[in-house]
Each structure stands twice: as structure tokens, then as C-alpha cells.
Write a protein that holds these residues in place. Structure first.
Motif, PDB file in Angstrom:
ATOM      1  N   ASP A 124     -12.192  -2.687  -6.108  1.00 20.01           N
ATOM      2  CA  ASP A 124     -12.737  -2.704  -5.043  1.00 20.01           C
ATOM      3  C   ASP A 124     -12.911  -3.271  -4.138  1.00 20.01           C
ATOM      4  O   ASP A 124     -14.447  -4.011  -4.068  1.00 20.01           O
ATOM      5  CB  ASP A 124     -12.484  -1.444  -3.733  1.00 20.01           C
TER       6      ASP A 124
ATOM      7  N   ASP B 270      -3.838  -2.973   0.219  1.00 14.52           N
ATOM      8  CA  ASP B 270      -4.305  -1.668   1.455  1.00 14.52           C
ATOM      9  C   ASP B 270      -5.032  -1.199   2.203  1.00 14.52           C
ATOM     10  O   ASP B 270      -4.891  -2.907   2.777  1.00 14.52           O
ATOM     11  CB  ASP B 270      -5.633  -1.542   0.288  1.00 14.52           C
TER      12      ASP B 270
ATOM     13  N   PRO C 105      -8.396  -4.851  -0.252  1.00 13.72           N
ATOM     14  CA  PRO C 105      -8.100  -4.061   1.312  1.00 13.72           C
ATOM     15  C   PRO C 105      -8.113  -5.392   2.400  1.00 13.72           C
ATOM     16  O   PRO C 105      -8.067  -6.143   1.855  1.00 13.72           O
ATOM     17  CB  PRO C 105      -9.443  -3.609   1.849  1.00 13.72           C
TER      18      PRO C 105
ATOM     19  N   GLN D  74      -6.618   5.238  -2.190  1.00 13.42           N
ATOM     20  CA  GLN D  74      -6.032   4.317  -3.244  1.00 13.42           C
ATOM     21  C   GLN D  74      -7.235   3.951  -4.510  1.00 13.42           C
ATOM     22  O   GLN D  74      -6.908   3.256  -5.357  1.00 13.42           O
ATOM     23  CB  GLN D  74      -5.834   2.678  -3.358  1.00 13.42           C
TER      24      GLN D  74
ATOM     25  N   THR E  63      -2.825  -4.111  -5.607  1.00 13.52           N
ATOM     26  CA  THR E  63      -2.492  -3.360  -4.889  1.00 13.52           C
ATOM     27  C   THR E  63      -3.315  -3.318  -3.564  1.00 13.52           C
ATOM     28  O   THR E  63      -4.310  -3.611  -3.287  1.00 13.52           O
ATOM     29  CB  THR E  63      -3.025  -1.960  -5.187  1.00 13.52           C
TER      30      THR E  63
ATOM     31  N   SER F 254       0.923  -1.030   0.092  1.00 14.17           N
ATOM     32  CA  SER F 254       0.120   0.044   0.441  1.00 14.17           C
ATOM     33  C   SER F 254       0.898   1.066   0.194  1.00 14.17           C
ATOM     34  O   SER F 254       1.720   1.184   0.299  1.00 14.17           O
ATOM     35  CB  SER F 254      -1.336  -0.029   1.583  1.00 14.17           C
TER      36      SER F 254
ATOM     37  N   THR G 185      -0.421   4.863   3.842  1.00 11.57           N
ATOM     38  CA  THR G 185      -2.219   4.372   4.000  1.00 11.57           C
ATOM     39  C   THR G 185      -2.403   5.817   2.682  1.00 11.57           C
ATOM     40  O   THR G 185      -2.270   6.452   3.564  1.00 11.57           O
ATOM     41  CB  THR G 185      -2.849   4.335   5.154  1.00 11.57           C
TER      42      THR G 185
ATOM     43  N   ASN H 100      -7.976  -3.245  -6.472  1.00  8.42           N
ATOM     44  CA  ASN H 100      -8.359  -2.993  -5.214  1.00  8.42           C
ATOM     45  C   ASN H 100      -8.083  -3.732  -4.307  1.00  8.42           C
ATOM     46  O   ASN H 100      -9.230  -4.437  -3.673  1.00  8.42           O
ATOM     47  CB  ASN H 100      -7.985  -1.558  -4.781  1.00  8.42           C
TER      48      ASN H 100
ATOM     49  N   GLN I 129      -8.343   3.863   7.457  1.00  7.05           N
ATOM     50  CA  GLN I 129      -8.414   5.264   6.064  1.00  7.05           C
ATOM     51  C   GLN I 129      -8.405   6.682   6.790  1.00  7.05           C
ATOM     52  O   GLN I 129      -9.621   6.504   7.440  1.00  7.05           O
ATOM     53  CB  GLN I 129      -8.884   4.526   5.046  1.00  7.05           C
TER      54      GLN I 129
END
Length: 564
Positions: A135, A106, A171, A122, A104, A79, A119, A169, A112
């Protein structure tokens, strides 16, 4: 709900789905937050994993791999600003229509906007440079039935009608390391990737093609992502048209219809008037030559563009008809609905090209000291059959286009999507790694230093990469532009020439790469015949280079004029 091993299971599942769909290469840059995905990739027996220290270099290497395979390469980072370093290669992939699946890692939502380390936001980080942004959300046990669908959706978008990069993305919550429990493949869901199919041309389109092309004097511009060399040659023979053979288009052969040196004689307006076509058939992308592109624009000819991509490349807004489909199929259709023109048209071009080829050979093949045109010509002629040749933007691609002989024994590559010089070394490393074939790289000194990180760890990659660096101590292409004549010498050098004192041999050697300096054609030939990785530096003068180019061009113009 989130079990302790849900993140590992999610990663193992999506990687398994990508493997089922044919993905074979992944490029990663080390990082902590991406741990679950990199472990899944490293555990997949069908995946060849390439690790790069530098995210920017990793991204361009992935671009090179996908350029060879024409399949999406998985690209992964951690990230934060690591993801930002992918951006230049993503832009190139977008414009050059190269499939990439960019992942990516995250931080989860609760980290966030609260100042958590490493962080950034993204979401939609790459804007419209990607075909799709997804995402994936924090992996959750309640969503297991969507995981394979997400994997298919992301990969499918990289290879849709217009190929390109997709951003996924990811997370992840801690723990980042745990044992995975892969899910079985649902029986009611396919594991095949549907690629776009080319529809047959309708009667109306065929009629338009005949109207534009039939019985008219024309030229074929054979660019990258056009038709195969044999197809273009057959069409040219049928129509009795010349082929303006861009090196990246595959049609730069010894065929008399393959015009390799038109850039030189089209610089002279009086000579160029004798070659004005009524129509231009452009297959694939535009050539690098500014002279040729300007001549096409000013010719007043009908321009018909044929491409597999629905995106029309038309910066001069002069294309009168754009036909989208398989270029080989369209060429066959053209042959069915057209008749040839008089033979004198193609013979005029052939006489001019024969005269130009003789001048280039006499001037460059007998050089006592290597010039920049001579470097390009020698490298193309020396690399073994079926080798790759990666050519950097700025002067290298132009020198290959203007002065090289036949290139059809090579597989040519260049990052011409946005014509940039960044990431060229790493792209070549990726091409060499994916193809496992000898790979040449022709690059200037500035571009070489710009991406010297591409050489990190190259000895362990087992790639045969033969780099030839033209070292003219600065930005050579600017010496051909108006800035050189308009600005004072000191100002020009500071702003555009940008001379450097770097020891390129020392830089390459510091990366554990065999290096040498070549000053003659024979020394370069001997160096290029040796397997890599190795770097050969050829030192030249920017001022002399301008004069050498002009001498060759003027000699070609005179020789062609004598054939008219």
C-alpha cells in the motif's frame, strides 16, 4: 504535507523509474480515481499504452503481453469492484509464473468505512495470489525520497526467483489532475533490476542425477518452461531416450525421438506395458494429457523434475528428485555424467510413433468434413513460421497435443496455470499486440462467448489475430467424462452439455471483425492464411466428436501393437 501537485509528481516519478528498469507496456481500464497514474503512463514516451473497456479483459490482455515479453506489464484500474475483476487473471499469472505489476487506485483513508461510493477494502485484496502487496499510502511531499524505492521494490518482486503478480494499491486524494514535477534520479541508488542468477549445480546434486539417470531406460517429458528444443534433442540423442513432446514445450518436431501421439496407445494397458520406463526426466511443467500423466504415475519409475522455478509441480507426489536451475545448463550437466542405454529402447518408441503418425495423417488429412481433431491439425500446419498459436483449455489443447504434427515453427501459448477457459480471447489479443506477429487462437464456443469482450475495439489495435472457434453447441469435453454415461441425457445436457443458441458469426461480426464458416480442411486453410483480425467458425457435433476420437485412438493402438 501535501502540495496540490504531489500526486501527479508521485505518479510521474514511479513511471519514470519503471521505464528506466525496462517496462514498456501498460494496460488500463478507464476510471476516475486512477486519473493521475493513467496520465503519467500516457505521457511516458517509452510506454505503449493499451486501453480496454472491461477490467477482466484488460487483466488477461496484460497477462498475454507479459507472456510474450517475460517482463512485467503494468495493469491499472480505478477503485471498487473494478479491482475485483482483475482477480481471475492474477490467479492465472500466479500459477503460471507470469510477471504482472497490478495497480489499483483507491480512496484515501478518510473515505474508508464511511459508505463512500466505489470504495471497498482493497488491502490484500488478492490474498496469496500475489508475490507481494504494497500500500503506497497517499502521496506526500515528505516521502519523495521513497518513491523510486517503492517502484523498484514492486517491480523487482514480479521477477524474483518465482515470477508472478504484485499488487500496488494507490490511495489518491483530489485533485486528481495537476502538473507533475518529476524527481531526479538519486545518484546513490541503482536503476538496474537485479534478476535471480542460477547457481552451478554442486557435486552432490550431479551425483544424485547420475545415480537416477545413468544407464537406465527412461523418457524425457518436455513441458512448458523447460529447455530449448535443440537442448532437449541433443540430450535425447545422447541418452537414446524418447521425448514425450508437449506442444507447449517446444520439442514437438519431426525428430523421430519426438513422440507426439503416445496418448493414444498408452490408453491400452497391454500395449503400454511395453513402454514402461525405469526413470522419467521431466523438464518444466506437466503435459495436458490425463492419460500420459496417469501412465507416468502408475509406471513406478523414478521421476526427476527439473525446473527454473523453486515451486515443484507434483500433484501425484511421485517426484523423487527436484533439481532447480537453468534447464539447459542442467541438461548439459546430465550429458557429462551419464551414458546412453541400448538403442532398442528408443527404436521401439520410434517404430510406434511412426505408425501412429501414419494413422493420424491418413485419418485426418483426408477428411471430407472437418472433425475437431482435424481442425487442430490443420490450424497448426497452416499458420506461418514464427506465428503465435494460443490454445484454449479443455478440448482444444488436448486436440493439439493428440493430433497435431510438428509445432516447432510456432510459438505456442496456453493459460495452463489453472487450466481455465476464462480470458482466452483477451490473452490472445495481448500476445498479438506485444509480439506484433501473426497470432492464431484455437478456442471452443463456450470459452469464446465467455470472453467475447476481448474483441471490443480490436480493429483499432492493429493486431493480426486469426481466431478459429470450434462450435459444438456446448461443453464438448464433458462428453468424454463419466458424467456423460452416468447421467440421463436431459440431466447431462442441462448441467454439463449446456447447449446454447448463440450465433457466433453474428457475435463476432457485431464487434466489427471479419467472419466466416469453414466446413472443409481447404476452407479452413484458406481462412487461416488471411491476416486478421478475423474469426472462423467450424461447426461440429459433440456426439460425433467422441466417436471420431475413439476411431483414431483404436486405429493407433492396433498399428502400434503391430510394431511390437
Amino acid at each position: 504535507m501535501q502540495s496540490t501537485n504531489v500526486t501527479a509528481s508521485f505518479c510521474a516519478t514511479v513511471v519514470d523509474e519503471w521505464c528506466r528498469l525496462g517496462v514498456r507496456h501498460a494496460v488500463v481500464a478507464p476510471g476516475s480515481r486512477s486519473t493521475p497514474m493513467v496520465v503519467a503512463l500516457a505521457s511516458a514516451p517509452d510506454i505503449t499504452l493499451h486501453v480496454f473497456h472491461d477490467e477482466r479483459s484488460a487483466a488477461f490482455a496484460a497477462l498475454g503481453i507479459s507472456t510474450v515479453t517475460r517482463l512485467a506489464t503494468l495493469l491499472l484500474c480505478t477503485s471498487g469492484t473494478a479491482a475485483a475483476n482483475f482477480y481471475p487473471a492474477i490467479i492465472e499469472a500466479s500459477h503460471n509464473e507470469v510477471p504482472l505489476l497490478v495497480m489499483t487506485a483507491d480512496r484515501p483513508p478518510e473515505l474508508q468505512g464511511v459508505g463512500a461510493a466505489q470504495t471497498i477494502d482493497q488491502r490484500n485484496l488478492y490474498g496469496n495470489a500475489v508475490r507481494l502487496f504494497i500500500d503506497a499510502g497517499v502521496p506526500d511531499d515528505d516521502d519523495t525520497n521513497t518513491w523510486r524505492r517503492t517502484a523498484r521494490r514492486a517491480l523487482g518482486a514480479t521477477q524474483a526467483e518465482r515470477a508472478g503478480p504484485v499488487h500496488l494499491n494507490l490511495p489518491f486524494r483530489e485533485p486528481l489532475l495537476d502538473a507533475a514535477t518529476p524527481l531526479v534520479v538519486p545518484r546513490d541508488e541503482t536503476t538496474s533490476l537485479n534478476r535471480p542468477k542460477t547457481a552451478a549445480l554442486g557435486t552432490n546434486v550431479l551425483s544424485q542425477l547420475a545415480t537416477h539417470l545413468d544407464g537406465r531406460r527412461g523418457v524425457i517429458v518436455a513441458g512448458a518452461r523447460g529447455a530449448e528444443q535443440q537442448v532437449v534433442a541433443a540430450l535425447a540423442a545422447h541418452l537414446r531416450w524418447p521425448i514425450l513432446a508437449d506442444p507447449l514445450g517446444g520439442s514437438r518436431t519431426d525428430n523421430p525421438n519426438a513422440i507426439r501421439h503416445a496418448d493414444a496407445w498408452l490408453r491400452d494397458a497391454d500395449v503400454a506395458r511395453n513402454f514402461t520406463p525405469e526413470v522419467v526426466l521431466r523438464l518444466g511443467t506437466l503435459p495436458a494429457s490425463k492419460v500420459v500423466n496417469g501412465w507416468l504415475r502408475e509406471s513406478g519409475a523414478d521421476i526427476v523434475a527439473v525446473s527454473a522455478s523453486p515451486f515443484l509441480i507434483d500433484p501425484d507426489r511421485c517426484v523423487s528428485l527436484h533439481v532447480v536451475g537453468d534447464p539447459a545448463t542442467i541438461c548439459a550437466d546430465i550429458m557429462r555424467v551419464t551414458a546412453p542405454v541400448d538403442a532398442e529402447w528408443s527404436e521401439r518408441w520410434q517404430r510406434a510413433e511412426a505408425a501412429a503418425r501414419q494413422i493420424v495423417a491418413q485419418t485426418l488429412d483426408a477428411e471430407a468434413v472437418l472433425s475437431e481433431p482435424g481442425v487442430a491439425r490443420t490450424l497448426v500446419a497452416t499458420l506461418p513460421a514464427n506465428a503465435n498459436l494460443v490454445v484454449s483449455s479443455s478440448m482444444p489443447i488436448r486436440d493439439v497435443e493428440w493430433y497435431a504434427g510438428a509445432c516447432d515453427h510456432l510459438v505456442m501459448h496456453s493459460n495452463r496455470g489453472v487450466n481455465g477457459i476464462d480470458g482466452v480471447v483477451s490473452t490472445a489479443v495481448g500476445i498479438a499486440a506485444a509480439s506484433r506477429a501473426p497470432t492464431g487462437l484455437l478456442i471452443g464456443d463456450i470459452a469464446f462467448m465467455h470472453d467475447i469482450n476481448g474483441l471490443l475495439g480490436i480493429a483499432e489495435r492493429s493486431v493480426d489475430l486469426r481466431v478459429v472457434v470450434v462450435d459444438n453447441r456446448g461443453g464438448g469435453i464433458f462428453s468424454f467424462l463419466p458424467q456423460r454415461a452416468t447421467l440421463g441425457s436431459d440431466t447431462f445436457e442441462r448441467l454439463f452439455g449446456t447447449p446454447h443458441r448463440a450465433d457466433l458469426v453474428g457475435l463476432a461480426a457485431a464487434h466489427g471483425v471479419a467472419t466466416q464458416v469453414a466446413a472443409t480442411s481447404q476452407q479452413l486453410l484458406d481462412a487461416v492464411q488471411l491476416a486478421g483480425p478475423r474469426v472462423t467458425v467450424v461447426k461440429t457435433s459433440r456426439e460425433e466428436n467422441v466417436v471420431q476420437h475413439d476411431v483414431v485412438h483404436q486405429a493407433i493402438i492396433a498399428a502400434v501393437n503391430a510394431t511390437l
